[in-house]
Design a protein around this motif. Structure first.
Motif, PDB file in Angstrom:
ATOM      1  N   ILE A   1      -4.209   5.004   6.422  1.00  0.00           N
ATOM      2  CA  ILE A   1      -5.454   5.531   6.688  1.00  0.00           C
ATOM      3  C   ILE A   1      -6.331   4.176   6.786  1.00  0.00           C
ATOM      4  O   ILE A   1      -7.269   3.711   7.355  1.00  0.00           O
ATOM      5  CB  ILE A   1      -6.576   5.638   5.416  1.00  0.00           C
ATOM      6  N   THR A   2      -6.079   2.864   6.370  1.00  0.00           N
ATOM      7  CA  THR A   2      -6.898   1.385   6.566  1.00  0.00           C
ATOM      8  C   THR A   2      -6.196   1.169   7.962  1.00  0.00           C
ATOM      9  O   THR A   2      -7.321   1.051   8.550  1.00  0.00           O
ATOM     10  CB  THR A   2      -5.688   0.167   5.776  1.00  0.00           C
ATOM     11  N   GLU A   3      -5.270   2.088   8.575  1.00  0.00           N
ATOM     12  CA  GLU A   3      -4.448   1.308  10.133  1.00  0.00           C
ATOM     13  C   GLU A   3      -6.067   1.784  11.066  1.00  0.00           C
ATOM     14  O   GLU A   3      -6.316   1.267  11.842  1.00  0.00           O
ATOM     15  CB  GLU A   3      -3.617   1.811  10.285  1.00  0.00           C
TER      16      GLU A   3
ATOM     17  N   PHE B   1       0.951  -1.433  -0.109  1.00  0.00           N
ATOM     18  CA  PHE B   1      -0.081   0.015   0.118  1.00  0.00           C
ATOM     19  C   PHE B   1       0.980   1.047   0.006  1.00  0.00           C
ATOM     20  O   PHE B   1       2.151   1.279   0.695  1.00  0.00           O
ATOM     21  CB  PHE B   1      -1.418   0.282   1.652  1.00  0.00           C
ATOM     22  N   PRO B   2       0.237   2.339  -1.043  1.00  0.00           N
ATOM     23  CA  PRO B   2       1.084   3.724  -0.247  1.00  0.00           C
ATOM     24  C   PRO B   2       1.077   3.666   0.728  1.00  0.00           C
ATOM     25  O   PRO B   2       0.259   3.736   1.678  1.00  0.00           O
ATOM     26  CB  PRO B   2       0.499   4.041  -1.876  1.00  0.00           C
TER      27      PRO B   2
ATOM     28  N   THR C   1     -10.924  -6.621  11.001  1.00  0.00           N
ATOM     29  CA  THR C   1      -8.440  -6.406  10.505  1.00  0.00           C
ATOM     30  C   THR C   1      -8.596  -6.208   9.219  1.00  0.00           C
ATOM     31  O   THR C   1      -9.225  -6.358   8.696  1.00  0.00           O
ATOM     32  CB  THR C   1      -8.450  -8.625  10.326  1.00  0.00           C
ATOM     33  N   ARG C   2      -7.501  -6.052   8.924  1.00  0.00           N
ATOM     34  CA  ARG C   2      -6.794  -5.643   7.983  1.00  0.00           C
ATOM     35  C   ARG C   2      -7.474  -5.874   6.203  1.00  0.00           C
ATOM     36  O   ARG C   2      -7.908  -5.823   5.332  1.00  0.00           O
ATOM     37  CB  ARG C   2      -5.324  -5.067   7.632  1.00  0.00           C
ATOM     38  N   SER C   3      -7.515  -7.985   6.473  1.00  0.00           N
ATOM     39  CA  SER C   3      -7.980  -8.473   5.713  1.00  0.00           C
ATOM     40  C   SER C   3      -9.640  -8.081   5.907  1.00  0.00           C
ATOM     41  O   SER C   3      -9.782  -8.485   4.325  1.00  0.00           O
ATOM     42  CB  SER C   3      -7.527  -9.720   5.877  1.00  0.00           C
ATOM     43  N   ALA C   4     -10.127  -7.901   6.732  1.00  0.00           N
ATOM     44  CA  ALA C   4     -12.013  -7.892   6.608  1.00  0.00           C
ATOM     45  C   ALA C   4     -11.903  -6.898   5.679  1.00  0.00           C
ATOM     46  O   ALA C   4     -12.938  -6.275   5.036  1.00  0.00           O
ATOM     47  CB  ALA C   4     -12.896  -8.136   8.127  1.00  0.00           C
TER      48      ALA C   4
END
Length: 72
Positions: free
Chosen positions: A10-12, A3-4, A21-24
């Protein structure tokens, strides 16, 4: 998967905020994105179908216009 840095942050933040979870999160995003692409494709196909049949639709409308003038 890389990821950039800005997208990773933003994801975290989203993962922490929503308690998933990040995967979800990524799985959900991909599912929504694919669903949206399918919806857009269907809209394009429908528009093409309507355009392809427009002349026939006008002809049928004209052929049956007398029905509107008939009294029941």
């Amino acid at each position: 998967m890389e990821f950039p840095p800005a997208l990773y942050r933003i994801t975290e933040e989203a993962v922490r905020e929503w308690g998933i979870t990040r995967s979800a999160l990524v799985r959900s995003a991909v599912e929504r994105y694919v669903k949206e692409l399918k919806r857009q494709r269907l809209e394009r196909e429908l528009a093409a179908g309507y355009a392809a049949n427009a002349a026939l639709d006008r002809q049928i409308c004209g052929d049956f216009s007398y029905v509107d003038a008939e009294k029941i």
